[in-house]
Design an enzyme around this catalytic site. Structure first.
Site, PDB file in Angstrom:
ATOM      1  N   SER A 233       0.601  -1.283  -0.004  1.00 60.24           N
ATOM      2  CA  SER A 233       0.018  -0.010  -0.122  1.00 60.24           C
ATOM      3  C   SER A 233       0.848   1.107   0.066  1.00 60.24           C
ATOM      4  O   SER A 233       1.686   1.618   0.935  1.00 60.24           O
ATOM      5  CB  SER A 233      -0.982  -0.028   1.377  1.00 60.24           C
ATOM      6  OG  SER A 233      -1.486   1.441   1.221  1.00 60.24           O
TER       7      SER A 233
ATOM      8  N   HIS B  15      -1.075  -1.178  -4.454  1.00 58.33           N
ATOM      9  CA  HIS B  15      -2.402  -0.635  -3.767  1.00 58.33           C
ATOM     10  C   HIS B  15      -2.394   0.946  -3.615  1.00 58.33           C
ATOM     11  O   HIS B  15      -1.257   1.367  -2.849  1.00 58.33           O
ATOM     12  CB  HIS B  15      -2.530  -1.528  -2.567  1.00 58.33           C
ATOM     13  CG  HIS B  15      -3.812  -1.424  -2.200  1.00 58.33           C
ATOM     14  ND1 HIS B  15      -4.853  -2.048  -2.497  1.00 58.33           N
ATOM     15  CD2 HIS B  15      -4.383  -0.667  -1.042  1.00 58.33           C
ATOM     16  CE1 HIS B  15      -5.978  -1.529  -1.762  1.00 58.33           C
ATOM     17  NE2 HIS B  15      -5.760  -0.951  -0.879  1.00 58.33           N
TER      18      HIS B  15
ATOM     19  N   ASP C   4      -4.670   3.943  -2.159  1.00 58.85           N
ATOM     20  CA  ASP C   4      -5.794   4.137  -1.296  1.00 58.85           C
ATOM     21  C   ASP C   4      -6.237   5.593  -1.588  1.00 58.85           C
ATOM     22  O   ASP C   4      -5.553   6.770  -1.409  1.00 58.85           O
ATOM     23  CB  ASP C   4      -5.463   4.102   0.035  1.00 58.85           C
ATOM     24  CG  ASP C   4      -5.327   2.733   0.255  1.00 58.85           C
ATOM     25  OD1 ASP C   4      -6.509   1.869   0.193  1.00 58.85           O
ATOM     26  OD2 ASP C   4      -4.446   2.419   0.965  1.00 58.85           O
TER      27      ASP C   4
ATOM     28  N   MET D 298      -8.945   8.570  -0.415  1.00 51.64           N
ATOM     29  CA  MET D 298      -9.718   8.893   0.502  1.00 51.64           C
ATOM     30  C   MET D 298     -10.174  10.207   0.474  1.00 51.64           C
ATOM     31  O   MET D 298      -9.709  11.282   0.121  1.00 51.64           O
ATOM     32  CB  MET D 298      -9.232   8.745   2.005  1.00 51.64           C
ATOM     33  CG  MET D 298      -8.649   7.407   2.294  1.00 51.64           C
ATOM     34  SD  MET D 298      -7.558   7.319   3.641  1.00 51.64           S
ATOM     35  CE  MET D 298      -7.030   5.599   3.566  1.00 51.64           C
TER      36      MET D 298
ATOM     37  N   HIS E 106      -7.996   1.390  -4.754  1.00 52.88           N
ATOM     38  CA  HIS E 106      -9.077   1.276  -3.640  1.00 52.88           C
ATOM     39  C   HIS E 106      -9.828   2.594  -3.345  1.00 52.88           C
ATOM     40  O   HIS E 106      -9.249   3.706  -2.643  1.00 52.88           O
ATOM     41  CB  HIS E 106      -8.461   0.700  -2.297  1.00 52.88           C
ATOM     42  CG  HIS E 106      -9.322   0.432  -1.417  1.00 52.88           C
ATOM     43  ND1 HIS E 106      -8.860   0.146  -0.004  1.00 52.88           N
ATOM     44  CD2 HIS E 106     -10.742   0.613  -1.145  1.00 52.88           C
ATOM     45  CE1 HIS E 106      -9.813   0.311   0.828  1.00 52.88           C
ATOM     46  NE2 HIS E 106     -11.047   0.239   0.191  1.00 52.88           N
TER      47      HIS E 106
ATOM     48  N   MET F 204     -12.119   4.891  -1.743  1.00 56.41           N
ATOM     49  CA  MET F 204     -12.954   5.160  -0.261  1.00 56.41           C
ATOM     50  C   MET F 204     -13.430   6.460  -0.191  1.00 56.41           C
ATOM     51  O   MET F 204     -13.367   7.356   0.392  1.00 56.41           O
ATOM     52  CB  MET F 204     -12.065   5.130   1.008  1.00 56.41           C
ATOM     53  CG  MET F 204     -11.669   3.538   1.291  1.00 56.41           C
ATOM     54  SD  MET F 204     -10.124   3.439   2.261  1.00 56.41           S
ATOM     55  CE  MET F 204      -8.908   3.268   1.102  1.00 56.41           C
TER      56      MET F 204
ATOM     57  N   MET G 141     -12.394  -5.399   4.079  1.00 56.03           N
ATOM     58  CA  MET G 141     -11.523  -4.423   4.953  1.00 56.03           C
ATOM     59  C   MET G 141     -11.459  -5.365   6.104  1.00 56.03           C
ATOM     60  O   MET G 141     -12.329  -5.680   6.976  1.00 56.03           O
ATOM     61  CB  MET G 141     -12.369  -3.291   4.939  1.00 56.03           C
ATOM     62  CG  MET G 141     -12.253  -2.317   4.054  1.00 56.03           C
ATOM     63  SD  MET G 141     -10.595  -1.741   3.458  1.00 56.03           S
ATOM     64  CE  MET G 141      -9.703  -1.494   5.043  1.00 56.03           C
TER      65      MET G 141
ATOM     66  N   ASP H 235      -7.326  -6.494   3.214  1.00 56.11           N
ATOM     67  CA  ASP H 235      -6.746  -4.903   3.625  1.00 56.11           C
ATOM     68  C   ASP H 235      -6.913  -4.694   4.693  1.00 56.11           C
ATOM     69  O   ASP H 235      -7.959  -4.355   5.368  1.00 56.11           O
ATOM     70  CB  ASP H 235      -7.361  -4.192   2.496  1.00 56.11           C
ATOM     71  CG  ASP H 235      -6.869  -2.760   2.530  1.00 56.11           C
ATOM     72  OD1 ASP H 235      -5.819  -2.574   3.133  1.00 56.11           O
ATOM     73  OD2 ASP H 235      -7.133  -1.952   1.549  1.00 56.11           O
TER      74      ASP H 235
HETATM   75  C1  DX5 Z   1      -6.972   1.537   5.002  1.00 55.18           C
HETATM   76  C2  DX5 Z   1      -6.439   1.341   3.634  1.00 55.18           C
HETATM   77  C3  DX5 Z   1      -5.309   0.149   3.588  1.00 55.18           C
HETATM   78  C4  DX5 Z   1      -4.026   0.596   4.411  1.00 55.18           C
HETATM   79  C5  DX5 Z   1      -3.405  -0.834   4.980  1.00 55.18           C
HETATM   80  O1  DX5 Z   1      -8.242   2.212   5.075  1.00 55.18           O
HETATM   81  O2  DX5 Z   1      -7.377   0.638   2.655  1.00 55.18           O
HETATM   82  O3  DX5 Z   1      -4.856  -0.174   2.342  1.00 55.18           O
HETATM   83  O4  DX5 Z   1      -2.949   1.396   3.502  1.00 55.18           O
HETATM   84  O5  DX5 Z   1      -2.453  -0.231   5.784  1.00 55.18           O
HETATM   85  P1  DX5 Z   1      -1.758  -1.446   6.820  1.00 55.18           P
HETATM   86  O6  DX5 Z   1      -1.231  -2.623   5.908  1.00 55.18           O
HETATM   87  O7  DX5 Z   1      -0.887  -0.630   7.650  1.00 55.18           O
HETATM   88  O8  DX5 Z   1      -2.987  -1.547   7.760  1.00 55.18           O
HETATM   89 ZN    ZN Z   2      -6.868  -0.002   0.631  1.00 53.33          ZN
END
Ligand code: DX5
Ligand code: ZN
Length: 217
Positions: free
Chosen positions: A7, A32, A34, A36, A65, A67, A136, A174
């Site tokens: 990630s 990956h 993310d 947000m 991903h 969010m 998740m 994840d």
């Molecule tokens: C959290 C993200 C994850 C995050 C995971 O909302 O979707 O992808 O980066 O991080 P770790 O592996 O540190 O839990």
């Molecule tokens: Zn993620």
């Protein structure tokens, strides 16, 4: 062997190029990414300019991903930014079937993510249209959180649903993935391990990716 998707959220943004190269040269399979929006989750990460920059240097697929609320507004923008796999949240999608067709119509793989409280059985009538289900295993929004143990049961139930239906949907996990739970997750049916903190806070990230890759059934 599972696919490994480090990630980028946990990377060093002041020297992102080095971390991208580390992933390029490692046994990792995907990036990956993310996204947000501060509405679907209580945090804001990054958007199109960063993804475009990433895409220029990444030699592996971008697993994006989302969010965010109303993700359907931006499918084309994420395609143009370089997303190869686009995952939206079940909880943020009123017309999930339509959204999945739209993502695939743009030439991307379509994923659906479930928050920790959302049961897998809600996907029974749509599983055949999903390329990837992202479970998740923490509440989305932040890296470095503690793995929620109930996620194992969700993976097992989902694996059974996919096998019973004869689909080829991948299961991605994840949040809170580490060297202690990785093998057990693969055993339960996980195909793709996302790891942020475990990779980037380790002394040798590339070596940690290799260890995760070796998580065996
Ligand atoms: C959290 C993200 C994850 C995050 C995971 O909302 O979707 O992808 O980066 O991080 P770790 O592996 O540190 O839990
Ligand atoms: Zn993620």
């Amino acid at each position: 062997m599972p696919l490994i998707a480090p990630s980028v959220l946990s990377a060093n943004f002041l020297d992102l190029g080095s971390d991208i190269d580390m992933i390029n040269n490692s046994e990792a399979d995907w990036f990956h990414v993310d996204v947000m929006d501060g509405r679907f989750v209580p945090n804001i990460s990054f958007g199109m300019p960063v993804i475009k920059a990433l895409k220029k240097q990444a030699k592996k697929p971008l697993d994006v991903h989302l969010m965010i609320v109303e993700p359907e507004k931006y499918f084309e923008d994420f395609k143009n930014a370089g997303a190869d796999i686009l995952t939206i949240h079940y909880e943020a999608s009123t017309h999930l079937h339509r959204s999945l067709q739209a993502i695939k119509g743009l030439g991307m793989k379509a994923g659906v993510s479930l928050n920790p409280h959302t049961p897998v059985h809600l996907l029974e009538d749509i599983i055949q249209d999903i390329d990837l289900v992202l479970i998740m295993s923490v509440n989305p929004g932040f890296g470095g959180q503690k793995f929620i143990e109930q996620s194992f049961e969700k993976v097992r139930k989902l694996k059974k649903m996919i096998t019973d239906r004869g689909c080829d949907t991948l299961i991605e996990i994840d949040g809170g993935v580490n060297l202690d739970n990785a093998s057990k997750l693969v055993e339960a049916g996980v195909d793709v391990l996302v790891a942020g903190n475990t990779v980037f806070s380790s002394a040798n990230p590339s070596d940690t990716i290799q260890k995760l890759k070796q998580s065996a059934k």
